[in-house]
Design a protein around this motif. Structure first.
Motif, PDB file in Angstrom:
ATOM      1  N   ALA A  49      -7.519   2.169   1.486  1.00 42.63           N
ATOM      2  CA  ALA A  49      -6.934   0.857   1.215  1.00 42.63           C
ATOM      3  C   ALA A  49      -7.906  -0.014   0.425  1.00 42.63           C
ATOM      4  O   ALA A  49      -7.505  -0.733  -0.506  1.00 42.63           O
ATOM      5  CB  ALA A  49      -6.546   0.172   2.521  1.00 42.63           C
TER       6      ALA A  49
ATOM      7  N   ARG B 155      -7.808   1.047  -3.139  1.00 45.67           N
ATOM      8  CA  ARG B 155      -6.569   0.587  -3.791  1.00 45.67           C
ATOM      9  C   ARG B 155      -6.647  -0.899  -4.146  1.00 45.67           C
ATOM     10  O   ARG B 155      -6.134  -1.326  -5.194  1.00 45.67           O
ATOM     11  CB  ARG B 155      -5.381   0.849  -2.861  1.00 45.67           C
TER      12      ARG B 155
ATOM     13  N   LEU C  29      -0.686   6.855   0.617  1.00 43.71           N
ATOM     14  CA  LEU C  29      -2.067   6.391   0.486  1.00 43.71           C
ATOM     15  C   LEU C  29      -3.039   7.236   1.290  1.00 43.71           C
ATOM     16  O   LEU C  29      -2.840   7.474   2.475  1.00 43.71           O
ATOM     17  CB  LEU C  29      -2.168   4.931   0.940  1.00 43.71           C
TER      18      LEU C  29
ATOM     19  N   LEU D 252       0.801  -1.220   0.000  1.00 44.93           N
ATOM     20  CA  LEU D 252       0.000   0.000   0.000  1.00 44.93           C
ATOM     21  C   LEU D 252       0.837   1.276   0.000  1.00 44.93           C
ATOM     22  O   LEU D 252       0.276   2.365  -0.100  1.00 44.93           O
ATOM     23  CB  LEU D 252      -0.935   0.017   1.222  1.00 44.93           C
TER      24      LEU D 252
END
Length: 327
Positions: free
Chosen positions: A89, A92, A47, A13
């Motif tokens: 997250a 993603r 992120l 990540l």
């Protein structure tokens, strides 16, 4: 970390390591030497606006993906940094996200909540209650999702579990490479996983946690999270924890924290938040004043992020705007 432990899968990540930057003007203002104080910039993790929860989520989401999850479910306060980064997250990794948040719809719409919406998360408002109440509500949500054919993964409050805390064992390893002579890492102590991982990776005497009021028994919480990650017992009395920065409660702004926010901004151009990093610096300030941290020691302040939460905290915004002056 305990030898022979099974290593869970890890999602990618972010890019590591995060920078370690000197803060000489802030150090001087605190009464430390110019080379004594450094900032570990976990706010610069790319992120979702950055922050410490990404380190935990790499491990937690890795386990969720390995288990075939299609949706992440987690809990938090309405301005939860962890909830925001879980939403990022999920985006993603191509997973749906449901956030079970304390409070009610319409109570706030700025700060982290705006980003939750931008990342596409769905929110279930759970009313007022503690972490246990939120956990129960999250389990009910997970049961409903299963009935609907989804495969939910419950991500713990704050991302704090022995699995999530592995992210800060990795951070400890980074720090030992970046500053092998460090004496103390100062970190906000929220749900406990960040401090637990640092303790497991560095030892209890090299980590100072500043309690933010998120859990009722911070030492017991950190001990329980750290113990599975280390060969050395980590009983609560061995931990260095300051309890003097909570003030009237988790969500409140105190004068020491406001002073810390202003000092960091005006000496280093560094923006902290009023719940976590502001308390961490206020605790560091108090530790210098009490002699717990002294000049000549290499001290690292962990900047765990939280900037979006500043914009969801009206008392802090109002105080900050009082500092505006006419040109």
């Amino acid at each position: 970390m305990t030898s022979g432990q099974h290593t869970p899968p890890r999602a990618s990540l972010a890019t590591w390591p995060t920078p370690l930057e000197p803060a000489p003007r802030l150090a001087h203002a605190l009464g430390l030497g110019a080379d004594d104080l450094w900032i570990k910039r976990d706010d610069l993790i790319g992120l979702g606006g950055g922050g410490n929860k990404v380190r935990k989520l790499e491990w937690l989401c890795g386990a969720a993906v390995a288990d075939g999850a299609t949706v992440l479910v987690t809990t938090g306060a309405s301005q939860s940094n962890h909830a925001r980064l879980t939403a990022a997250a999920g985006a993603r990794l191509g997973l749906d996200v449901v956030l079970v948040l304390a409070g009610s719809s319409g109570s706030s719409s700025s700060g982290n909540l705006a980003l939750d919406g931008l990342f596409g998360a769905r929110v279930v408002w759970a009313g007022e209650g503690d972490a246990g109440t939120l956990a129960t509500a999250a389990e009910h949500v997970a049961q409903r999702l299963r009935r609907e054919g989804a495969v939910p993964a419950l991500i713990p409050f704050g991302g704090s579990s022995p699995v999530g805390a592995r992210g800060y064992v990795e951070c400890a390893r980074e720090l030992l490479l970046q500053a092998p002579e460090l004496n103390t890492v100062v970190t906000a102590l929220g749900s406990g996983g960040t401090m637990a991982g640092l303790v497991a990776g560095l030892s209890p005497d090299r980590v100072l946690g500043v309690h933010c009021g998120a859990v009722p028994s911070p030492a017991t919480t950190v001990s329980a999270l750290a113990t599975p990650l280390t060969d050395t017992p980590c009983p609560p009395p061995a931990l260095r924890i300051r309890l003097d920065q909570v003030g009237a409660g988790y969500g409140t702004l105190t004068e020491p924290v406001m002073s810390a926010l202003t000092l960091a901004a005006r000496t280093e151009g560094l923006v902290l938040d009023p719940i976590y990093t502001g308390r961490a610096l206020a605790g560091l300030t108090a530790a210098v004043e009490s002699g717990d941290i002294t000049p000549g020691q290499r001290t690292v302040l962990l900047h765990s992020g939280g900037l979006p939460g500043l914009f969801g905290h009206p008392p802090t915004l109002a105080r900050a705007e009082e500092g505006l002056t006419d040109g």
